[in-house]
Design an enzyme around this catalytic site. Sequence first.
Site, PDB file in Angstrom:
ATOM      1  N   TYR A 159      62.178  -1.978  48.190  1.00 37.13           N
ATOM      2  CA  TYR A 159      61.852  -1.788  46.834  1.00 37.13           C
ATOM      3  C   TYR A 159      61.970  -2.831  46.126  1.00 37.13           C
ATOM      4  O   TYR A 159      63.059  -3.205  45.454  1.00 37.13           O
ATOM      5  CB  TYR A 159      62.639  -0.443  46.405  1.00 37.13           C
ATOM      6  CG  TYR A 159      61.881   1.105  46.576  1.00 37.13           C
ATOM      7  CD1 TYR A 159      61.072   1.182  47.721  1.00 37.13           C
ATOM      8  CD2 TYR A 159      62.075   2.202  45.766  1.00 37.13           C
ATOM      9  CE1 TYR A 159      60.478   2.371  48.085  1.00 37.13           C
ATOM     10  CE2 TYR A 159      61.451   3.278  46.202  1.00 37.13           C
ATOM     11  CZ  TYR A 159      60.569   3.379  47.447  1.00 37.13           C
ATOM     12  OH  TYR A 159      60.146   4.621  47.631  1.00 37.13           O
ATOM     13  N   PHE A 160      60.797  -3.450  45.914  1.00 31.92           N
ATOM     14  CA  PHE A 160      60.977  -4.919  45.290  1.00 31.92           C
ATOM     15  C   PHE A 160      61.076  -4.778  43.638  1.00 31.92           C
ATOM     16  O   PHE A 160      61.057  -6.104  43.266  1.00 31.92           O
ATOM     17  CB  PHE A 160      59.639  -5.584  45.716  1.00 31.92           C
ATOM     18  CG  PHE A 160      59.877  -6.247  47.135  1.00 31.92           C
ATOM     19  CD1 PHE A 160      60.780  -5.799  47.950  1.00 31.92           C
ATOM     20  CD2 PHE A 160      58.575  -6.886  47.660  1.00 31.92           C
ATOM     21  CE1 PHE A 160      60.716  -6.402  49.394  1.00 31.92           C
ATOM     22  CE2 PHE A 160      58.604  -7.395  49.233  1.00 31.92           C
ATOM     23  CZ  PHE A 160      59.852  -7.078  49.897  1.00 31.92           C
ATOM     24  N   TRP A 208      57.353  -0.394  42.365  1.00 32.37           N
ATOM     25  CA  TRP A 208      57.207   0.654  41.374  1.00 32.37           C
ATOM     26  C   TRP A 208      57.153   0.073  40.154  1.00 32.37           C
ATOM     27  O   TRP A 208      57.910  -0.830  39.951  1.00 32.37           O
ATOM     28  CB  TRP A 208      58.228   1.741  41.592  1.00 32.37           C
ATOM     29  CG  TRP A 208      57.843   2.295  43.027  1.00 32.37           C
ATOM     30  CD1 TRP A 208      58.906   2.134  43.909  1.00 32.37           C
ATOM     31  CD2 TRP A 208      57.154   3.261  43.390  1.00 32.37           C
ATOM     32  NE1 TRP A 208      58.561   2.767  45.049  1.00 32.37           N
ATOM     33  CE2 TRP A 208      57.382   3.574  44.715  1.00 32.37           C
ATOM     34  CE3 TRP A 208      56.151   4.042  42.817  1.00 32.37           C
ATOM     35  CZ2 TRP A 208      56.821   4.430  45.672  1.00 32.37           C
ATOM     36  CZ3 TRP A 208      55.353   4.966  43.668  1.00 32.37           C
ATOM     37  CH2 TRP A 208      55.888   5.072  44.949  1.00 32.37           C
ATOM     38  N   ARG A 230      52.671   3.796  36.364  1.00 26.73           N
ATOM     39  CA  ARG A 230      53.668   3.612  35.258  1.00 26.73           C
ATOM     40  C   ARG A 230      53.002   2.406  34.480  1.00 26.73           C
ATOM     41  O   ARG A 230      53.147   2.518  33.166  1.00 26.73           O
ATOM     42  CB  ARG A 230      55.011   3.212  35.826  1.00 26.73           C
ATOM     43  CG  ARG A 230      55.979   4.415  36.442  1.00 26.73           C
ATOM     44  CD  ARG A 230      54.971   5.434  37.137  1.00 26.73           C
ATOM     45  NE  ARG A 230      55.588   6.597  37.625  1.00 26.73           N
ATOM     46  CZ  ARG A 230      56.253   6.743  38.813  1.00 26.73           C
ATOM     47  NH1 ARG A 230      56.001   5.716  39.723  1.00 26.73           N
ATOM     48  NH2 ARG A 230      56.899   7.811  39.080  1.00 26.73           N
ATOM     49  N   HIS A 271      55.325  15.510  40.981  1.00 18.86           N
ATOM     50  CA  HIS A 271      54.576  14.258  40.281  1.00 18.86           C
ATOM     51  C   HIS A 271      53.306  14.475  39.824  1.00 18.86           C
ATOM     52  O   HIS A 271      52.616  13.660  39.982  1.00 18.86           O
ATOM     53  CB  HIS A 271      54.740  13.088  41.586  1.00 18.86           C
ATOM     54  CG  HIS A 271      56.074  12.664  41.568  1.00 18.86           C
ATOM     55  ND1 HIS A 271      56.551  11.326  40.808  1.00 18.86           N
ATOM     56  CD2 HIS A 271      56.798  12.559  42.606  1.00 18.86           C
ATOM     57  CE1 HIS A 271      57.805  11.118  41.262  1.00 18.86           C
ATOM     58  NE2 HIS A 271      58.048  11.795  42.391  1.00 18.86           N
ATOM     59  N   TRP A 321      61.063   6.342  52.983  1.00 20.06           N
ATOM     60  CA  TRP A 321      61.629   5.636  51.962  1.00 20.06           C
ATOM     61  C   TRP A 321      63.038   5.959  51.590  1.00 20.06           C
ATOM     62  O   TRP A 321      63.741   5.082  50.966  1.00 20.06           O
ATOM     63  CB  TRP A 321      60.812   5.965  50.722  1.00 20.06           C
ATOM     64  CG  TRP A 321      61.131   7.278  50.112  1.00 20.06           C
ATOM     65  CD1 TRP A 321      60.536   8.191  50.640  1.00 20.06           C
ATOM     66  CD2 TRP A 321      61.730   7.820  48.732  1.00 20.06           C
ATOM     67  NE1 TRP A 321      60.906   9.535  49.516  1.00 20.06           N
ATOM     68  CE2 TRP A 321      61.637   8.974  48.664  1.00 20.06           C
ATOM     69  CE3 TRP A 321      62.507   6.905  47.929  1.00 20.06           C
ATOM     70  CZ2 TRP A 321      62.372   9.600  47.409  1.00 20.06           C
ATOM     71  CZ3 TRP A 321      63.351   7.583  47.121  1.00 20.06           C
ATOM     72  CH2 TRP A 321      63.050   8.968  46.853  1.00 20.06           C
ATOM     73  N   ASP A 338      50.445  10.051  39.190  1.00 13.68           N
ATOM     74  CA  ASP A 338      52.003  10.481  39.093  1.00 13.68           C
ATOM     75  C   ASP A 338      52.216  11.224  37.805  1.00 13.68           C
ATOM     76  O   ASP A 338      51.030  11.605  37.478  1.00 13.68           O
ATOM     77  CB  ASP A 338      52.589   9.234  39.178  1.00 13.68           C
ATOM     78  CG  ASP A 338      54.004   9.560  39.974  1.00 13.68           C
ATOM     79  OD1 ASP A 338      54.810  10.291  39.434  1.00 13.68           O
ATOM     80  OD2 ASP A 338      54.424   8.955  40.920  1.00 13.68           O
ATOM     81  N   GLU A 348      59.866  14.191  46.484  1.00 11.67           N
ATOM     82  CA  GLU A 348      60.749  14.485  45.130  1.00 11.67           C
ATOM     83  C   GLU A 348      59.920  15.876  44.525  1.00 11.67           C
ATOM     84  O   GLU A 348      60.004  15.589  43.318  1.00 11.67           O
ATOM     85  CB  GLU A 348      60.495  13.460  44.267  1.00 11.67           C
ATOM     86  CG  GLU A 348      61.547  12.178  44.487  1.00 11.67           C
ATOM     87  CD  GLU A 348      61.386  10.888  43.926  1.00 11.67           C
ATOM     88  OE1 GLU A 348      62.544  10.386  43.546  1.00 11.67           O
ATOM     89  OE2 GLU A 348      60.347  10.579  43.119  1.00 11.67           O
TER      90      GLU A 348
END
Length: 544
Positions: free
Chosen positions: A426-427, A475, A165, A264, A401, A194, A335
């Site tokens: 998930y920071f 992420w 990303r 993804h 997760w 991704d 996903e």
Amino acid sequence: MLNIKKLSLIILLTLFIFPLSAENYNIIPEPTKITKVGEEVYQLPYEFSISFSEKELEFSANYLSDYIYDNLGFKSEVIKGSKFRADINLINLANGSTPGGYRINIDAPYGITIEGNDDAGVFYGVQTLIQLLPVNAAVLPQFDEILIEDEPALQYRGLLLDVVRHFLPVSYIKKFIDYMALHKLNYFHWHLTDDQAWRIEMKSHPELTEIGSYREGEIVGFFPGEYKELPYKAYYTQDEIREVVEYAADRHITVIPELDIPGHCMAVLATYPHFATDYGIDSIPPRKTAQTWGIYNRQNNVLAPTPEVFAFLKDVFEEVCNLFPAQYVHFGGDECAKKWWEQSPKTQQFMKENSLADEKALQSYFVDYVQKVISSQGKIAIGWDEIIEGNISKESVIMNWHRPSVGVEALKSGHKVVFASSQFFYFNRKESRSQSEIGHRGPLSLENVYNFEIPSEGLTQEEKNNIIGVQACLWTEYLPTTWKLEYFLFPRISALSEVCWSKSENKSWNNFKKKMVHQFDRYDLWGIRYNDAFFRLNDIVRSR
Ligand code: ACM
């Protein structure tokens, strides 16, 4: 009769053998045991030496020497050999005890000895010693006479960085690895592909980075936001990958690559449009890498089950297995929107021919295929926890997760598990509702991270033995700069380090909060940007 001399002796002995909390020394992560063994103070001489017992420890010796020079300004001599007693002595006992374990003995006026169960143990001992050093330059270090005995609670202590990303150059990846080392973390999970890009050079498929590492723009603000043009192209060459792997290995950190399939995959489909299913393909011509986040259900991003696609998967996973020395290779598996397979006549035909009852079975078919490629290269496959939907081989490690209860399910079905629940780890989530930065919804407080315990109730000993560790994930959809990335990572990484390293009985949220005041001074020394809002709001640190 108890005379004064005897009484003082008893008091002194009581003081000496009373185990101390690391709170007194502000060590993060909390060591297993600290014992005061004398009343003297050991002062490092102005010119001091560091010895190491064998070649493999040379890196740790130089690392410590460089750290002290860079941060405090004192130069040291680094010497090989254990015959000479130096001021700081690094020794690998190679004693077969818990990997990563070590002892530090500080004995005035003789000096400091760090004995590791293995090379990694010595490196972790060095990390602990670093935390006993002053945080101001030109202050000569002084140490109490203490014995620290320490070992990690978990053998897998991980951190994921998403460079898809938002991309980060090798120079910053090294910094990130340094931050991990300072927190005794040992697995760097590198999320390399991704929907938005493919960021690792593939000699077998150079188009993947020529085309697939590029995106035209991204949204501004929170999803779905406003789209802006922002040409963005970046990837790592294989030489750069090797450089990072070596840099991490010196710091006892293993790099785990992730190529995310069979969902993804918009970057793969932008490169090879014919790898897509024959449904949804006309909806977005021409095919491009994703310009926005979280769209996997709206745009077709899944691979079609064709001979060409399976040949492609074999090529890229074999190449990655050869490039990375890690025992583990991650293939994603998360996903994967089934609707693109459901509505594709050719995919349905493939399922019929291969007796696959539904799309879940097709997902398992992909996962099973890639797992076999990885295992044929002598490696172990890791996938996100959706992969237990199918009949995935027990050899594969499950990365949990979703809720931790899904991790427990995976343990119960005989898998090894890494706990990385988004609920705790998930920071990229904001720390509080009032935090004004754009970030993932659903606040995650430092206290929640810190207090995570692996839910082990009702598990057999064998199932408990399959808990290999804990990992946090960054992420980067909303973390476009290193400034913001660090703001979301620190101080949570310090909480993570205690979750992974310290034994439950040694953990204490109250102690941790007090220790963090000193940890912030270290962050300042290390040039780290961090979020101390919780500590300011609660008057634990002064406003800066
Ligand atoms: C994930 O967050 N989809 C692993």
